[in-house]
Scaffold this active site. Structure first.
Site, mmCIF file in Angstrom:
data_model
loop_
_atom_site.group_PDB
_atom_site.id
_atom_site.type_symbol
_atom_site.label_atom_id
_atom_site.label_comp_id
_atom_site.label_asym_id
_atom_site.label_seq_id
_atom_site.Cartn_x
_atom_site.Cartn_y
_atom_site.Cartn_z
ATOM 1 N N GLU A 60 43.998 36.174 48.137
ATOM 2 C CA GLU A 60 43.585 35.345 47.002
ATOM 3 C C GLU A 60 44.200 35.851 45.703
ATOM 4 O O GLU A 60 44.515 35.079 44.798
ATOM 5 C CB GLU A 60 42.059 35.344 46.890
ATOM 6 C CG GLU A 60 41.522 34.398 45.833
ATOM 7 C CD GLU A 60 40.011 34.358 45.799
ATOM 8 O OE1 GLU A 60 39.451 33.266 45.648
ATOM 9 O OE2 GLU A 60 39.388 35.437 45.932
ATOM 10 N N HIS A 81 43.130 45.484 72.663
ATOM 11 C CA HIS A 81 44.084 44.882 73.597
ATOM 12 C C HIS A 81 44.636 43.573 73.053
ATOM 13 O O HIS A 81 45.842 43.350 73.072
ATOM 14 C CB HIS A 81 43.426 44.652 74.958
ATOM 15 C CG HIS A 81 43.343 45.889 75.786
ATOM 16 N ND1 HIS A 81 43.761 45.950 77.095
ATOM 17 C CD2 HIS A 81 42.913 47.137 75.483
ATOM 18 C CE1 HIS A 81 43.583 47.178 77.565
ATOM 19 N NE2 HIS A 81 43.058 47.917 76.605
ATOM 20 N N LYS A 192 40.353 21.312 46.861
ATOM 21 C CA LYS A 192 39.156 20.819 46.178
ATOM 22 C C LYS A 192 39.389 19.423 45.614
ATOM 23 O O LYS A 192 38.499 18.562 45.657
ATOM 24 C CB LYS A 192 38.762 21.784 45.055
ATOM 25 C CG LYS A 192 38.332 23.156 45.543
ATOM 26 C CD LYS A 192 38.004 24.074 44.373
ATOM 27 C CE LYS A 192 37.642 25.470 44.846
ATOM 28 N NZ LYS A 192 37.347 26.388 43.725
#
Length: 224
Positions: A60, A81, A192
């Site tokens: 971010e 693994h 948004k």
């Protein structure tokens, strides 16, 4: 303790400045070694949330203008693994940062007499798990994965507060070294805006009509 970290960040010389060293190493890895991913790994359950927090903080803050390290949290030995195979032998496009603690607090003794792992009898679960996590760290390093580590003496409010502040300083400086502003997130505004249009927010009617018209132009042969 936040002021204490900031004082150390502002006053300590480079070779003793945790945040500066981490920022510069991340910058070198990304810009000069071509690394694209940082794996934040821990074998301590109580630090799993810290690794997830790092997953948000790094991308971010740095993810702008085609720059930044993708950050992936890793919990060992659960993913030793699955993702460990890729870290060990996959593309050499990553670095790894380990989160560890010297004193785990509560621990459990192993009773393994008469079993194939009798050599662990009397040892603790933290000792055994630590051996596997250290094995992953050393093996990954031998596999040409650059490694860094945060090692806490113990887990409490003070040490976690210090860790959070060190990491925020390190990531902020790392982003600045890459030429990015770590304190804005313009990229997340895109979804948004679309979500507001699709949910019918007042004032977005014209945008919704334009979006629907654009969708009509999609090739139906590629829509299942």
């Amino acid at each position: 303790n936040l002021k204490l970290v900031d004082d150390k960040f502002n006053e300590n010389e480079f070779d003793k400045n945790i945040a500066m060293l981490r920022a510069v190493l991340r910058f070198i890895a990304h810009k000069h070694w071509g690394k694209k991913i940082e794996v934040a790994s821990t074998g301590t359950f109580d630090l799993r949330g810290v690794a997830s927090w790092m997953q948000q903080l790094g991308p971010e803050s740095e993810g702008k203008n085609g720059e930044g390290l993708w950050l992936s949290p890793e919990f060992y030995t659960e993913m030793a693994h699955a993702n460990g195979e890729m870290i060990q032998l996959g593309e050499r496009n990553l670095i790894e940062t380990f989160l560890a603690v010297e004193d785990p607090g509560v621990d459990v003794a192993i009773n393994s007499k008469g079993t194939p792992v009798e050599y662990l009898d009397g040892k603790t679960l933290n000792f055994a798990n630590g051996a596997f996590v250290d094995g992953l760290r050393d093996a990954h390093y031998d596999g040409n994965v650059p490694i860094m580590s945060y090692i806490l003496p113990q887990i409490n409010a003070f040490t976690l507060g210090m860790l959070y502040q060190y990491e925020m300083n390190a990531i902020a400086l790392s982003a600045l070294l890459m030429g990015q502003n770590p304190f804005i997130q313009p990229g997340v505004q895109a979804y948004k805006i679309v979500a507001n249009i699709r949910s019918g927010k007042p004032g977005t009617e014209a945008a919704l009509t334009a979006m629907q018209e654009a969708e009509k132009q999609l090739n139906p042969d590629f829509i299942i």
